[in-house]
Design a protein around this motif. Structure first.
Motif, mmCIF file in Angstrom:
data_model
loop_
_atom_site.group_PDB
_atom_site.id
_atom_site.type_symbol
_atom_site.label_atom_id
_atom_site.label_comp_id
_atom_site.label_asym_id
_atom_site.label_seq_id
_atom_site.Cartn_x
_atom_site.Cartn_y
_atom_site.Cartn_z
ATOM 1 N N VAL A 40 0.843 -1.199 0.000
ATOM 2 C CA VAL A 40 0.000 0.000 0.000
ATOM 3 C C VAL A 40 0.882 1.254 0.000
ATOM 4 C CG1 VAL A 40 -1.579 1.351 1.408
ATOM 5 C CG2 VAL A 40 -2.004 -1.056 1.042
ATOM 6 N N LEU A 74 2.131 1.735 -3.501
ATOM 7 C CA LEU A 74 1.024 2.204 -4.333
ATOM 8 C C LEU A 74 0.713 3.666 -4.023
ATOM 9 C CD1 LEU A 74 -0.898 0.875 -6.391
ATOM 10 C CD2 LEU A 74 -2.558 0.676 -4.556
ATOM 11 N N GLY A 75 0.767 4.007 -2.732
ATOM 12 C CA GLY A 75 0.495 5.382 -2.328
ATOM 13 C C GLY A 75 1.495 6.355 -2.921
ATOM 14 N N ARG A 124 0.306 6.931 -6.362
ATOM 15 C CA ARG A 124 -1.009 7.535 -6.586
ATOM 16 C C ARG A 124 -1.170 8.942 -6.037
ATOM 17 N NH1 ARG A 124 -6.348 4.985 -5.517
ATOM 18 N NH2 ARG A 124 -6.869 6.662 -6.951
ATOM 19 N N PHE A 125 -0.461 9.269 -4.937
ATOM 20 C CA PHE A 125 -0.686 10.580 -4.328
ATOM 21 C C PHE A 125 -0.193 11.710 -5.226
ATOM 22 C CE2 PHE A 125 -1.022 8.815 0.179
ATOM 23 C CZ PHE A 125 -2.376 9.081 0.222
ATOM 24 N N PRO A 126 -0.827 12.887 -5.109
ATOM 25 C CA PRO A 126 -0.576 13.951 -6.081
ATOM 26 C C PRO A 126 0.733 14.720 -5.894
ATOM 27 C CG PRO A 126 -2.223 14.653 -4.505
ATOM 28 C CD PRO A 126 -1.966 13.212 -4.227
ATOM 29 N N TYR A 161 4.477 16.028 -0.467
ATOM 30 C CA TYR A 161 4.158 15.844 0.958
ATOM 31 C C TYR A 161 3.219 14.669 1.174
ATOM 32 C CZ TYR A 161 6.155 20.485 1.560
ATOM 33 O OH TYR A 161 6.993 21.548 1.566
ATOM 34 N N THR A 162 2.197 14.579 0.337
ATOM 35 C CA THR A 162 1.252 13.472 0.512
ATOM 36 C C THR A 162 1.948 12.138 0.262
ATOM 37 O OG1 THR A 162 0.532 14.054 -1.687
ATOM 38 C CG2 THR A 162 -0.898 14.675 0.100
ATOM 39 N N MET A 185 4.984 11.532 1.026
ATOM 40 C CA MET A 185 5.722 11.226 2.241
ATOM 41 C C MET A 185 4.821 10.567 3.286
ATOM 42 S SD MET A 185 8.715 11.895 1.566
ATOM 43 C CE MET A 185 9.380 11.461 3.151
ATOM 44 N N HIS A 186 3.521 10.932 3.269
ATOM 45 C CA HIS A 186 2.590 10.270 4.190
ATOM 46 C C HIS A 186 2.600 8.766 3.944
ATOM 47 C CE1 HIS A 186 0.340 13.392 6.317
ATOM 48 N NE2 HIS A 186 0.552 14.148 5.253
ATOM 49 N N ALA A 187 2.484 8.403 2.634
ATOM 50 C CA ALA A 187 2.420 6.985 2.300
ATOM 51 C C ALA A 187 3.715 6.283 2.689
ATOM 52 C CB ALA A 187 2.145 6.820 0.814
ATOM 53 N N TRP A 197 0.278 20.672 -2.344
ATOM 54 C CA TRP A 197 -0.852 20.557 -3.265
ATOM 55 C C TRP A 197 -2.148 20.696 -2.485
ATOM 56 C CZ3 TRP A 197 -4.926 17.062 -3.421
ATOM 57 C CH2 TRP A 197 -5.600 16.921 -4.638
#
Lengths: 192, 103
Positions: B18, B21-22, B25-27, B30-31, B33-35, B98
């Motif tokens: 996941v 994949l994240g 997929r994330f835009p 920063y997002t 880095m969350h994944a 973003w």
């Protein structure tokens, strides 16, 4: 040496011998666990290595306090007993964070509303700040982006994540728990 | 014990997958880095705990288990610090996050 409360030690003058022996014991135990051999040769090598490492690193592990630059916190001076209560809670939060992120990643619509916000949490101990920043990064939808002068800049994936950390009223659960872990909420000198 | 090991390993594989994949997929930075920051931590930790149980099938819990546990603890400490360091570098360089409205 000036102990304000159990587990939280501020040091004005270097209590060199005590800190030296504490760090030495930690490192030596670590060595013994890793080597797994208890004969004289290995223990001697371990003792010598630990001595050298302590001698080199002890001055690096004294962290200046946020308020009074003459006072120091020791990087390895962590309240172990309260930490044992905090860690299971943190692990559970980490699991929830991962399920949360996994659901967002696997959702074809990708329901995210990223935003950056700042909040302030005044704590004196730099170790407490490290704990809080790390915990924020590990938990649902938030990452610590920057930390300066007690102000945290946090990137959140969605509204819920932001509200969990900074509710409209009062304080989030996590900053409060970390502060309690290091007894930063209490009046100085009261102790437990 | 065998099924416990299997459970943890599968969990580890799932969360690592996941996370990967994240990252795709994330835009934005920063997002992503969350994944990677969260998914990797739990994914690797679960895999290693699975290995501890797998080793325990034949040998029981030994020094090797303790060493593996040390790896888990280290990852839990180091991964958020790494994520934070990269994010901070990006933030100080002025990378804008973003947002839904700013597309």
């Amino acid at each position: 040496m000036n102990t304000t409360s159990a587990g939280k030690t501020k040091t004005k003058r270097y209590s060199y011998f005590k800190h030296f022996s504490t760090l030495f014991l930690i490192l030596f135990l670590f060595w013994t666990t890793l080597s797994g051999k208890l004969d004289v040769k290995h223990l001697t090598i371990g003792a010598v290595t630990s001595l050298v490492v302590v001698w080199v690193t002890l001055s690096l592990l004294r962290l200046p306090s946020g308020e009074n630059k003459d006072e120091y916190y020791l990087a390895f001076d962590i309240p172990i007993r309260r930490l044992l209560a905090y860690v299971p809670w943190l692990i559970w939060e980490v699991v929830k964070a991962n399920v949360h992120v996994a659901l967002i990643v696997l959702n074809p619509k990708m329901p995210i509303e990223p935003k950056v916000f700042a909040f302030k949490k005044k704590m004196d101990s730099p170790i407490a700040h490290v704990f809080l920043a790390n915990s924020i990064t590990l938990t649902p939808g938030t990452i610590t982006v920057d930390l300066q002068d007690n102000v945290y800049i946090v990137h959140a994936l969605d509204e819920d994540a932001e509200k969990a950390l900074t509710p409209d009223e009062g304080e989030g659960i996590m900053p409060e728990k970390v502060a309690r872990l290091f007894q930063e909420n209490e009046v100085e000198g009261r102790g437990d | 014990m065998k099924y416990l090991a299997l459970l943890f390993l599968l969990g580890g594989f799932f969360f690592t997958f996941v996370a990967a994949l994240g990252v795709i997929r994330f835009p934005d930075f920063y997002t992503r880095m969350h994944a990677s920051g969260k998914g990797d931590t739990l994914g690797v930790a679960l895999s290693i705990i699975g290995l501890i149980f797998y080793l325990a099938i034949e040998d029981g819990f030994t020094f090797t288990s303790v060493k593996l546990l040390f790896i888990v603890v280290f990852i839990f400490l180091a991964n958020p610090i790494g994520t934070h360091a990269i994010c901070r570098a990006a933030y100080r360089c002025g990378l804008k996050p973003w947002t839904r409205g700013g597309e």
